[in-house]
Design an enzyme around this catalytic site. Sequence first.
Site, PDB file in Angstrom:
ATOM      1  N   ARG A 131       0.823  -1.208   0.000  1.00 36.34           N
ATOM      2  CA  ARG A 131       0.000   0.000   0.000  1.00 36.34           C
ATOM      3  C   ARG A 131       0.860   1.262   0.000  1.00 36.34           C
ATOM      4  O   ARG A 131       0.484   2.278  -0.565  1.00 36.34           O
ATOM      5  CB  ARG A 131      -0.954  -0.001   1.194  1.00 36.34           C
ATOM      6  CG  ARG A 131      -2.012   1.108   1.109  1.00 36.34           C
ATOM      7  CD  ARG A 131      -3.142   0.861   2.081  1.00 36.34           C
ATOM      8  NE  ARG A 131      -2.679   0.791   3.449  1.00 36.34           N
ATOM      9  CZ  ARG A 131      -3.168  -0.029   4.377  1.00 36.34           C
ATOM     10  NH1 ARG A 131      -4.124  -0.878   4.061  1.00 36.34           N
ATOM     11  NH2 ARG A 131      -2.701  -0.008   5.610  1.00 36.34           N
TER      12      ARG A 131
ATOM     13  N   TYR B  35     -11.811  22.552 -12.061  1.00 39.13           N
ATOM     14  CA  TYR B  35     -12.327  21.235 -12.442  1.00 39.13           C
ATOM     15  C   TYR B  35     -13.611  20.945 -11.667  1.00 39.13           C
ATOM     16  O   TYR B  35     -13.621  20.991 -10.438  1.00 39.13           O
ATOM     17  CB  TYR B  35     -11.272  20.163 -12.182  1.00 39.13           C
ATOM     18  CG  TYR B  35     -11.810  18.759 -12.286  1.00 39.13           C
ATOM     19  CD1 TYR B  35     -12.424  18.326 -13.465  1.00 39.13           C
ATOM     20  CD2 TYR B  35     -11.736  17.883 -11.212  1.00 39.13           C
ATOM     21  CE1 TYR B  35     -12.947  17.052 -13.564  1.00 39.13           C
ATOM     22  CE2 TYR B  35     -12.250  16.598 -11.302  1.00 39.13           C
ATOM     23  CZ  TYR B  35     -12.853  16.184 -12.475  1.00 39.13           C
ATOM     24  OH  TYR B  35     -13.377  14.920 -12.568  1.00 39.13           O
TER      25      TYR B  35
ATOM     26  N   ASP C 265      -3.013  22.699  -8.919  1.00 35.70           N
ATOM     27  CA  ASP C 265      -3.376  21.674  -9.895  1.00 35.70           C
ATOM     28  C   ASP C 265      -2.761  22.091 -11.226  1.00 35.70           C
ATOM     29  O   ASP C 265      -3.222  23.034 -11.871  1.00 35.70           O
ATOM     30  CB  ASP C 265      -4.897  21.567  -9.999  1.00 35.70           C
ATOM     31  CG  ASP C 265      -5.356  20.539 -11.031  1.00 35.70           C
ATOM     32  OD1 ASP C 265      -4.533  20.087 -11.851  1.00 35.70           O
ATOM     33  OD2 ASP C 265      -6.557  20.199 -11.021  1.00 35.70           O
TER      34      ASP C 265
ATOM     35  N   LYS D   9      -4.471  12.240 -17.398  1.00 35.82           N
ATOM     36  CA  LYS D   9      -4.428  13.114 -18.559  1.00 35.82           C
ATOM     37  C   LYS D   9      -3.040  13.090 -19.216  1.00 35.82           C
ATOM     38  O   LYS D   9      -2.619  12.055 -19.714  1.00 35.82           O
ATOM     39  CB  LYS D   9      -4.846  14.522 -18.137  1.00 35.82           C
ATOM     40  CG  LYS D   9      -6.083  14.575 -17.241  1.00 35.82           C
ATOM     41  CD  LYS D   9      -7.313  13.923 -17.852  1.00 35.82           C
ATOM     42  CE  LYS D   9      -8.614  14.254 -17.138  1.00 35.82           C
ATOM     43  NZ  LYS D   9      -8.727  13.766 -15.764  1.00 35.82           N
TER      44      LYS D   9
END
Length: 383
Positions: free
Chosen positions: A53, A105, A178, A203
Amino acid sequence: MAEVPPRRPETLAATALGHEDAATGALIPPLHPSTTFRRDADLGYGRGRVYARADNPTFDAAAELLSALEGGEQTLLFASGMAAATAVFLSLSPGDHVVVPRVMYWGLRSWLLGFASRWGLEVEGVDAEDLDAVRAALKPSRTRLVWLESPANPLWGISDIAAIAELAHRAGARLAVDSTVATPVLTRPLELGADLVMHSATKYLNGHSDVVAGTLTTRSKDEDWDRIKAVQSQNGAILGTFEAWLLQRGLRTLFPRVQWQCRSTLDLAQRLAAHPRVAEVLYPGLPDFPGHALAARQMTGGFGGMLSIRVKGGEAAAVAVAARVGLWKPATSLGGVESLIEHRASIEGPTSPVPTDLLRLSVGLEAVDDLWADLDQALDSSR
């Protein structure tokens, strides 16, 4: 032996920082599906791996490369861009004040105005392109985080990262950016004063529309970063092993892809600005775009592969254009090798700040003349 000169970012990306498999000499980093790792005889973990993890070695190539490209100290890979972004806010405490853009966004905007506000964050939206508005929104000792998106999806407004970093730090807040659309090819927010940089790696970083992923890179490993790491681990918001491997593969072609897309997008923006069926072109690379001068200072090597157009004739005409393209694909997402077109208002719903006549375009790697011909015929057919 002669001293090796510093490598340019393009070289670091193409070579994945020179990662090779020590055991076999393989030039491509291996994939490690193991979820757990052997303890030493003294019950320690001398190899530094405990559980996948947090310790999957397949994460290393992409994470270390992104840290190098962004100029950061450490990078975490997340299951999605939303997982990365929300981890930053979840590392705060109920009652903390955060400043975010009004145009951003829509998925994160909806989460902030919904879950995050109900959970107890005080979320204040501002015009992030207006320094006076940002300054007025900051509450010294109460504002913990300023979140920016530049260029901001889908109107592509530009925020002054360096100036806002200074304002945020003066108020005792951290700045997170971002930078999904700019990528480290065009903008390095940490060098401009940001504390964190986030990417929806779905993206441009991966670039092939076959991975959902997110990343966070920090300028320094501190208590705030430790809290974000704890959120990721405890919520299990980690990237899958194969997805991490695909991400490092996509990163190797990041620079040529983004550079090609920037050239094609500027070409299309210039042609569209003169089209009789287009009311407005929103693209930072155009001299008459409101944020062009700032973008020219803050972005190097291009203005991105995203633009939006407002179609004469309103919403019906815009929807008709999206329905009549052939090469462009009417689909959600951006940053892949294929070109996409989307009517954003119908996706975002009635609370969206996006005009209903707007189409968002993600420019891929096709020949620009073919992309233009397809758009031109669709626009002419919308009369």
